[in-house]
Design an enzyme around this catalytic site. Structure first.
Site, mmCIF file in Angstrom:
data_model
loop_
_atom_site.group_PDB
_atom_site.id
_atom_site.type_symbol
_atom_site.label_atom_id
_atom_site.label_comp_id
_atom_site.label_asym_id
_atom_site.label_seq_id
_atom_site.Cartn_x
_atom_site.Cartn_y
_atom_site.Cartn_z
ATOM 1 N NE ARG A 153 76.789 41.224 55.230
ATOM 2 C CZ ARG A 153 75.723 42.308 55.838
ATOM 3 N NH1 ARG A 153 75.604 42.270 56.762
ATOM 4 N NH2 ARG A 153 76.788 43.625 55.541
ATOM 5 C CG HIS B 15 71.069 49.913 65.008
ATOM 6 N ND1 HIS B 15 71.850 48.998 64.369
ATOM 7 C CD2 HIS B 15 70.486 50.018 64.908
ATOM 8 C CE1 HIS B 15 71.580 50.046 63.103
ATOM 9 N NE2 HIS B 15 70.212 50.516 63.245
ATOM 10 C CG HIS C 278 75.811 45.301 51.645
ATOM 11 N ND1 HIS C 278 75.643 44.724 52.142
ATOM 12 C CD2 HIS C 278 76.481 46.179 53.272
ATOM 13 C CE1 HIS C 278 74.374 44.718 53.017
ATOM 14 N NE2 HIS C 278 75.151 45.877 53.280
ATOM 15 N N GLY D 133 75.594 49.938 54.552
ATOM 16 C CA GLY D 133 77.067 49.634 55.142
ATOM 17 C C GLY D 133 78.087 49.567 54.627
ATOM 18 C CG ASP E 156 78.553 48.613 61.597
ATOM 19 O OD1 ASP E 156 78.109 47.140 61.608
ATOM 20 O OD2 ASP E 156 77.641 49.199 61.534
ATOM 21 C CG HIS F 267 77.514 43.150 60.559
ATOM 22 N ND1 HIS F 267 76.680 42.614 60.608
ATOM 23 C CD2 HIS F 267 77.872 44.224 60.792
ATOM 24 C CE1 HIS F 267 75.719 42.745 60.849
ATOM 25 N NE2 HIS F 267 76.156 44.118 61.446
HETATM 26 ZN ZN LIG Z 1 74.390 48.650 63.692
HETATM 27 ZN ZN LIG Z 2 76.181 46.383 62.647
#
Ligand SMILES: [Zn+2]
Ligand SMILES: [Zn+2]
Length: 422
Positions: free
Chosen positions: A60, A175, A305, A320, A301, A58
């Site tokens: 962002r 997911h 944050h 996360g 993953d 991710h």
């Molecule tokens: Zn996920």
């Molecule tokens: Zn993810």
């Protein structure tokens, strides 16, 4: 020219001391090479592998650039040995049309670090109702579709998505989370959630959706990928699906192999992830699955944050953790050191196997392939220091852990994009 390394290229069944020559951005030769080269890297004592691939990150961007950008995430990726990454589409706005896919690619090229791919959303704005423009996104180069962050709840929509994606031979990734079981849970449902007084997420939330999806795959007989599986029950479902030769693949993260729900006992939100940290028995089952060859890809993953968000109380903090810049060392700790995987086994799950799932011609050192190479010092011990991360975010529970196996150099398209010590 990379001289004298232990060259591991699982796709070609290669594991021997030799040289790798890159010419014009491509792998020109692998073996004992006598030619002269413009630049020579001595890789004595090092492992030389196809560039690592992380098919679940991710970054962002767009929307939360204060947490991570494609540029900062890409810098973290090459420092971690990843020459290709796949961004998840749950940004703001959601990546659910071709323009957004092209935007991610453009930003990735501009960053000039790692190859940046993206999955597109399965449904518009991840709402789980109306299919996104999957055809256009596939044409624009999306390497899969997922509503990651959410599970796609409606089975009829999911079946339509599977059939539709198959027309472009692009994988649907899920997911797995049935919201009726997950509810407002924030950690694994069990002993620790009870004594901590926190709402739990039952293992059934994952398993019920995975079971359902496998029934859909049976009907449609199209490719399907289960993201970040975390429970012993999921392992059994995958085992049965593979035994039945269904086109089902799955991935695992480092945290689901190294941390249990007991870690949440201090209410430290750096242990709040989704799917949640499970039990020691689940970890054993995942490791067994990897040993048995049931797992197709190792991913991070990577989920940045802001500290201010992670400082909220456990109930309110987002799910996360960041994982790119410690991934290799953690995988060595979880899988190579206990003898679950050999180095070639580990490299396979971080190169050729994920490349196949996302359908990119990468993950090997075959002649003529793109010159993506990672050089690893398998004996280098170091302490994970989140303050040294290139990632903009530091939400990571491994600060201070000692690990072995460090990335020395990352070469992308024949260009050295990272060197240890830089
Ligand atoms: Zn996920
Ligand atoms: Zn993810």
């Amino acid at each position: 020219m990379i001289k004298n390394g232990r060259v591991i290229d699982p796709a070609n069944g290669l594991d021997k001391k030799c040289d790798v020559l890159i010419v014009d951005e491509k792998i020109a030769d692998v073996g004992e090479i006598e030619k002269k080269a413009e630049k020579v890297i001595d890789a004595t004592g090092k492992i030389v592998t196809p560039g690592l691939i992380d098919m679940h990150v991710h970054f962002r961007e767009p929307g939360d650039e204060e947490e991570e950008t494609i540029a900062s995430g890409s810098a973290a990726a090459v420092a971690a040995g990843f020459t290709s990454v796949v961004c998840m589409p749950n940004t703001n706005p959601t990546i659910d049309n071709e323009t957004d896919v092209e935007y991610i690619h453009r930003k990735g090229r501009k960053a000039r670090k790692t190859h940046v791919y993206t999955m597109g959303a399965i449904t518009k704005q991840l709402q789980g109702v109306e299919l996104a423009e999957m055809g256009f996104m596939a044409e624009a180069g999306a390497v899969g579709f997922t509503d990651d962050g959410n599970g796609l709840q409606d089975p009829a929509v999911m079946l339509r998505a599977l059939k539709y994606a198959a027309m472009f031979d692009v994988v649907i990734a899920q997911h797995c989370q049935d919201n009726s079981f997950a509810g407002n849970g924030v950690m694994n449902a069990g002993y620790y959630s009870t004594i901590l007084g926190l709402p739990g997420i039952s293992t059934l939330a994952e398993e019920a959706m995975l079971w359902r999806d496998i029934q859909l795959v049976k009907k449609a007989n199209v490719r399907y990928h289960a993201q970040h599986i975390s429970t012993a029950g999921s392992v059994e479902l995958i085992r049965a699906a593979k035994k039945a030769s269904l086109p089902v693949t799955c991935e695992v993260t480092p945290h689901h192999l190294l941390l249990t729900d007991q870690c949440c006992a201090e209410y430290d939100t750096n242990y709040k992830v989704n799917p949640p940290l499970r039990s020691a028995e689940d970890i054993d089952a995942l490791k067994q699955a990897i040993a048995d060859g049931l797992v197709d890809a190792l991913v991070t993953d990577h989920a940045p944050h802001l500290q201010s968000e992670k400082e909220l109380e456990f109930l309110a903090a987002p799910f996360g953790i960041v994982g790119l810049e410690c991934a290799l060392g953690l995988y060595v700790k979880a899988l190579v050191e206990p003898g679950i995987l050999s180095w070639p086994g580990l490299i396979s799950l971080m190169t050729e196997r994920p490349a196949k799932i996302i359908g990119v011609d990468k993950g090997t050192l075959g002649k003529g392939k793109q010159g993506d190479v990672t050089i690893i010092d398998p004996d280098a011990e170091y302490e994970i220091d989140v303050n040294k991360f290139r990632s903009k975010s530091k939400n990571c529970p491994y600060h201070g852990w000692k690990v072995t196996g460090r990335v020395e150099k990352t070469i992308v398209g024949g260009e050295i994009r990272f060197s240890a010590g830089d």
